[in-house]
Enzyme design. Sequence first.
Site, PDB file in Angstrom:
ATOM      1  N   THR A  83       0.812  -1.229   0.000  1.00  0.00           N
ATOM      2  CA  THR A  83       0.000   0.000   0.000  1.00  0.00           C
ATOM      3  C   THR A  83       0.843   1.276   0.000  1.00  0.00           C
ATOM      4  O   THR A  83       0.292   2.374  -0.026  1.00  0.00           O
ATOM      5  CB  THR A  83      -0.888   0.052   1.264  1.00  0.00           C
ATOM      6  OG1 THR A  83      -0.023   0.046   2.406  1.00  0.00           O
ATOM      7  CG2 THR A  83      -1.854  -1.110   1.324  1.00  0.00           C
ATOM      8  N   LYS A  84       2.155   1.164   0.062  1.00  0.00           N
ATOM      9  CA  LYS A  84       2.994   2.357   0.232  1.00  0.00           C
ATOM     10  C   LYS A  84       3.232   3.071  -1.107  1.00  0.00           C
ATOM     11  O   LYS A  84       2.852   2.562  -2.153  1.00  0.00           O
ATOM     12  CB  LYS A  84       4.316   1.970   0.913  1.00  0.00           C
ATOM     13  CG  LYS A  84       4.116   1.326   2.292  1.00  0.00           C
ATOM     14  CD  LYS A  84       3.633   2.300   3.375  1.00  0.00           C
ATOM     15  CE  LYS A  84       2.979   1.646   4.568  1.00  0.00           C
ATOM     16  NZ  LYS A  84       3.844   0.986   5.522  1.00  0.00           N
TER      17      LYS A  84
END
Length: 392
Positions: free
Chosen positions: A192-193
């Site tokens: 998700t980064k």
Amino acid sequence: MNSASDSATEPFLVFGSPLIEQAEIDEVTACMRSSWLGTGPRVAQFEQDFAKYQTLVPNKVAAVNSCTAALHVSMVAANLEPGSEVITTPLTFCASVNAIIHAGLTPVLADVDPRTQNIDPSAIEAAITSRTRAILPVHFAGRPCEMDQITAIADKYNLVVIEDCAHAIETTYHGRKAGTFGDFGCFSFYATKNVATGEGGMIVGRDEALIARAKVLALHGMSKDAWHRFGDQGYKHYQVVEAGFKYNMMDLQASIGIHQLARVEANWKKREAIWARYLQAFADLPIGLPATPAADTRHAYHLFTAFIEESHCGISRDAFLDAMNARRVGTGVHYLSVPEHPYYQQRYGWKPEQWPNAMNIGRQTVSLPLSPKLSDPDVERVIDATIHSLRG
Ligand SMILES: *Cc1c(COP(=O)(O)O)cnc(C)c1O
């Protein structure tokens, strides 16, 4: 599509979904066809590219398999005596605190500024004892911490600084990249980064010798990695020089990272535009909105955090999360404050009320989707769902 029942037919909008493009897929395929899956030339390439992006020499970066590993190895490399205290924020992912514990150190929390959500330098200073040896600030949501004040405190008390840059790949503070203020900066490439490799991390450091040690620690404590043992230069013996960990990044992961990093700025611009659209669309709603970035800083726009205070909004935060979910929009909570979790309560006797700003944020915050993968209609769907969820 203005009612929950209509939107129930739409696909679920997954929170934090990464934008994967053909270049990554082709590179992974090429990596697999090369049969070199482990740590090798693609990791070296990714390290070089990352160093360049962070304006560092290549010997000051080390790829690892997560930010959690980066934090752990940094603290081991820093050689802090067992039981030393490390001051960090209560508004972070559990990994920041767990890494301190696994390094044999004692976490100490200092409350956040309610506006920036970042650790408050005056709270850091108030938490210092004769056992304090390090500060671990987290650039929350991609907003830089007050690094001038934090480095001044570190200098005054002779403390190591380990920056948790999991949200902060693009962040700058007074013209300098986040991660380059401290002794170590630790980055995450979790799915998700802002740059995603699935799992992955990077350590950047001020001191090349400490980064070299971190690299050895990240691969069993071996003096040579596999590429240097089995590569085309002929077999080389290695020596185990300390009891290390198994934290190395694979070429398979780096294959994704090389192309994700090449688009880091393009994706930042997309998130900046979504952020601006949310601020405009939500200006008249009773929800709290993230503070404007401070002058001479760059926000990485990793998370868009809104605040649902029940007395203003007429709905609790958790009911709002459910209402968004019913409209098939995924949300996140970053984070319930660390002392809300039973492990830390039992081990350290912490109570959430001891850090009231982090506690209040943790109980009211909701993160809305901010992925560069969102189309314009997706963004409007999130806005629509937010407005209608608040109306109940
Ligand atoms: C994601 C995250 C981590 C852990 O990163 P991993 O790469 O998943 O180990 C650490 N700190 C913060 C603030 C994070 O958001």
